[in-house]
Design an enzyme around this catalytic site. Sequence first.
Site, short mmCIF file in Angstrom:
data_model
loop_
_atom_site.label_atom_id
_atom_site.label_comp_id
_atom_site.label_asym_id
_atom_site.label_seq_id
_atom_site.Cartn_x
_atom_site.Cartn_y
_atom_site.Cartn_z
CD GLU A 136 48.05 60.90 64.42
OE1 GLU A 136 48.60 60.24 63.51
OE2 GLU A 136 48.42 60.87 65.61
CG ASN B 45 47.92 54.54 67.57
OD1 ASN B 45 47.80 54.03 66.47
ND2 ASN B 45 48.96 55.30 67.88
CD GLU B 46 52.32 53.05 66.22
OE1 GLU B 46 53.18 53.78 66.74
OE2 GLU B 46 52.23 52.86 64.99
CE1 TYR C 159 52.85 55.31 58.25
CE2 TYR C 159 53.30 54.29 60.38
CZ TYR C 159 52.52 55.10 59.58
OH TYR C 159 51.40 55.70 60.08
CD GLU D 52 49.20 54.56 62.47
OE1 GLU D 52 50.41 54.87 62.29
OE2 GLU D 52 48.58 54.84 63.51
CD GLN E 269 48.08 60.51 59.54
OE1 GLN E 269 47.37 61.50 59.63
NE2 GLN E 269 48.81 60.08 60.56
O1 AHR Z 1 50.98 58.17 61.13
C1 AHR Z 1 51.87 58.81 61.97
C2 AHR Z 1 52.12 58.07 63.27
O2 AHR Z 1 52.75 56.85 63.02
C3 AHR Z 1 50.90 57.68 64.06
O3 AHR Z 1 50.41 58.70 64.84
C4 AHR Z 1 51.42 56.56 64.91
O4 AHR Z 1 50.42 55.65 65.29
C5 AHR Z 1 52.49 55.94 64.06
O5 AHR Z 1 53.64 55.70 64.76
#
Ligand code: AHR
Length: 532
Positions: free
Chosen positions: A62, A209-210, A286, A341, A390
């Site tokens: 990103e 995205n989200e 995450y 992600e 990332q």
């Molecule tokens: O990876 C960081 C961020 O986490 C991304 O931009 C977003 O899609 C997610 O919330």
Amino acid sequence: MHTGFARKALRKVLSASALGALVLGAATVAQAAPAPTPVEVAIDAAKPGDVIDRNIFGQFAEHLGSGIYDGIWVGKDSPIPNVRGIRSDVVAALKAIKVPNVRWPGGCFADEYHWRDGIGPADKRRVQINTNWGSVPESNAFGTDEFMDFAQQVGADPYISVNVGSGTPAEAAAWVEYMTAEKGSTYANERVANGHVAPYRVPLLGIGNENWGCGGAMSPDHYVEEMKRFTNFIRNFNPAQRETDKMKRIAVGWDSNKLDYTEQVMKAWKDHVYSWDIEGISLHNYTVDGWPPHLQATGFGVDEYARIIKDTYRMDDLINRQTAVMDKYDPEKKIFLAVDEWGAWLAPTPGTNPGFLMQQNSQRDAVLAAINLNIFARHADRVKVANIAQMINVLQAMIFTKGPQMVLTPTYHVYHMYVPFQNARVVPIRLDGGEYVHGDVRLPRLDAIAARDAQGQLWLSVVNVDPETPTRVRLGNFKTASGQVLTAAKVDTVNTFEAPNAVTPRAITGKAAGGAVVLDLPARSVTVVKLN
Ligand code: AHR
């Protein structure tokens, strides 16, 4: 480990070796002797199952912190060795792990990205403010043509996320036309004028995205309407992608702990009309142990290790929940799940811009990465794409750069060791390693997958999740086992620019033992071996 088995293992009472772990206490540098009774590993090599799609080893890059600028792009005039502005050391390192795809330009950045800002002469490009990530200027020096060049240098497929949040279907359609159409249309001619005659391949396309959050805070119904319009009007014109190698469109799913996006998207897909379609749906997760991210990337002990590894096992549950909804509308499994992600999100490195999401990467991250890759492999029937967040300098990165220097992280080494699993077929495996218990945290002590590659070679990966105690496994019916093991002096050992090889794989060979082979697995380790 087999999924069902993992649950069973969690319920089991303490094994003798787990008691040993408790007696030992905190993580120690010296490793104790292996448990006397080896853990039996049974592999049913005659029953290959689903293919582990190599796209589960995808990366995410990103426009965030130094993920792109410094991490990939140094500019054509940089003294750092580069090809057309793209640093050569990073490309060589990524080629070695055979990166299958790279998701770009975001993330949250994608829903504020306007592709025309990033094409044409560099000095004419719009300088925008990166509102999501530190409010720093974004030069747009790295745009579509630079990203495609980077992907081609690495040998990875581009996974492009289009702007649904603040863009329009027309803008996204024009971008895909710019990338994929043959010379003739105005957008394609513009690409040719920018020096790229041949159309690009775009095999993966993210539809936003989200969008339940940073992508516009849309209700599921609103998003579904947008998704239909975007997939209706976006067309891939690349002649090489017309009949085969068709572009796969990935919708947004999993609304940060709710299933309503997945539900609405799948429901709409079930009744979709001829003019629109999708091929995948996404899941972001995450390993964070609660927001805001607070777990330290270094200077932690077994407590934090156990907590974060427990948290990472939520991935299996989330995939089960998401696939249960998908199964309702798509029992034939036509739509795949893209975990596009995932990774550890820790407290930022002290002294760095918190908006740049920089964090160190330790042996704990290596264990965490291997566990997640194993989970994806066990869900190979549905999970066809995954992108760790990332790739460089951001969150759970493969690589750190600092000016001309580059260092490979423990997570990078796991990806390198797992290359043989790309497009291999999972084979059933059973083992009972008992539990690792720390306070109220109970974890399966061993986490393993086995797979057969296209050449017929059988591969085994075993994670010794236990941060304190080595263990021994016994593989009946095999004569040899050889490969690599990754462990470190402590759970928080990291690679730095000063000590880049503190965590590095070393060779491991099993010992023949009466019609079987035994492998000694160090504590907190990831081992990948080929079996004969
Ligand atoms: O990876 C960081 C961020 O986490 C991304 O931009 C977003 O899609 C997610 O919330």
